[in-house]
Design a protein around this motif. Structure first.
Motif, PDB file in Angstrom:
ATOM      1  N   GLY A 156     -29.859 -19.407 -20.698  1.00 49.49           N
ATOM      2  CA  GLY A 156     -28.900 -18.505 -20.081  1.00 49.49           C
ATOM      3  C   GLY A 156     -29.522 -17.179 -19.731  1.00 49.49           C
TER       4      GLY A 156
ATOM      5  N   HIS B 228     -28.858 -24.800 -24.156  1.00 49.33           N
ATOM      6  CA  HIS B 228     -28.735 -24.289 -22.785  1.00 49.33           C
ATOM      7  C   HIS B 228     -29.454 -22.954 -22.606  1.00 49.33           C
TER       8      HIS B 228
ATOM      9  N   HIS C  34     -28.301 -20.800 -25.440  1.00 48.13           N
ATOM     10  CA  HIS C  34     -26.902 -20.735 -25.828  1.00 48.13           C
ATOM     11  C   HIS C  34     -26.443 -22.086 -26.375  1.00 48.13           C
TER      12      HIS C  34
ATOM     13  N   THR D  33     -22.801 -21.366 -19.435  1.00 50.36           N
ATOM     14  CA  THR D  33     -24.231 -21.404 -19.151  1.00 50.36           C
ATOM     15  C   THR D  33     -24.609 -20.718 -17.842  1.00 50.36           C
TER      16      THR D  33
END
Length: 217
Positions: A151, A149, A203, A209
């Motif tokens: 971020g 993810h 992440h 997120t």
């Protein structure tokens, strides 16, 4: 391998996610050679970012979404680099299939290490795994899959420096906080403008997120 010619060295370009959409492209420059990686009908391919007609740069932006079409005379190219859209071809160019193939874009080297995409000018030379070493290659595959993810931008604070592991390969610097974040700094290759540098924070799947979410302790 750092002493190798820039043309035969691999340079980190982007994440595979950046090239997942139709017509998504990312560009860079190695020395005087502009390069582009692009998704064309589901195939991710890399070429010298120079039209073979009048040698204009095709994509002028570091990244974006649009067909592989030269802005000068509107020539467009397929996933093999062959010009398929030639405005006024019957009257101005009169190129048949063989003539078009002779004017195909020059291919560039393209390789993946997990979700990390690398490019180089030369087609021939050591593979990306050979340049990185098998152990580091395997670790980067694992890391890129473990942090799926994007971020908010994150940098290790001075008092947290000891909590971060740093890895440097080619033009890529990674800062890893296990289970918390993976920061990728891609410096512009030799001879490239700073606008071709990129930074992204990733992440793990279990982390929040949203841009304003706090990282887990």
């Amino acid at each position: 391998m750092q002493n190798a010619s820039p043309e035969t060295r691999w340079f980190h370009l982007c994440l595979a996610d950046d090239l997942a959409g139709p017509n998504a492209f990312v560009t860079t420059r190695v020395g005087a050679v502009p390069l582009v990686a692009q998704n064309i009908k589901g195939r991710v391919v890399a070429f010298r970012n120079v039209c073979t007609h009048r040698f204009a740069v095709i994509h002028g932006e570091p990244a974006g979404c649009g067909p592989l079409r030269c802005p000068y005379h509107g020539w467009s190219f397929d996933a093999d680099g062959v010009p398929v859209g030639l405005p006024f071809n019957p009257t101005d160019f009169q190129l048949e299939a063989e003539g078009r193939r002779r004017l195909a874009l020059h291919p560039a080297g393209l390789a993946r290490c997990g979700r990390l995409v690398f490019v180089r000018v030369a087609l021939d030379g050591p593979s990306l795994e050979e340049e990185l070493g098998a152990a580091l290659f395997a670790r980067l595959v694992t890391l890129s899959d473990a942090f799926p993810h994007r971020g908010a931008m994150l940098e290790p604070a001075d008092d947290q420096a000891g909590d971060w592991e740093r890895i440097e390969i080619a033009n890529l610097r990674l800062a890893l906080a296990p289970g918390r974040a993976l920061v990728l700094h891609s410096a512009a290759p030799p001879g490239a403008d700073p606008r071709f540098s990129r930074t992204v924070t990733l992440h793990p799947a279990t982390a929040p997120t949203t841009a304003d979410a706090e990282l887990p302790a």
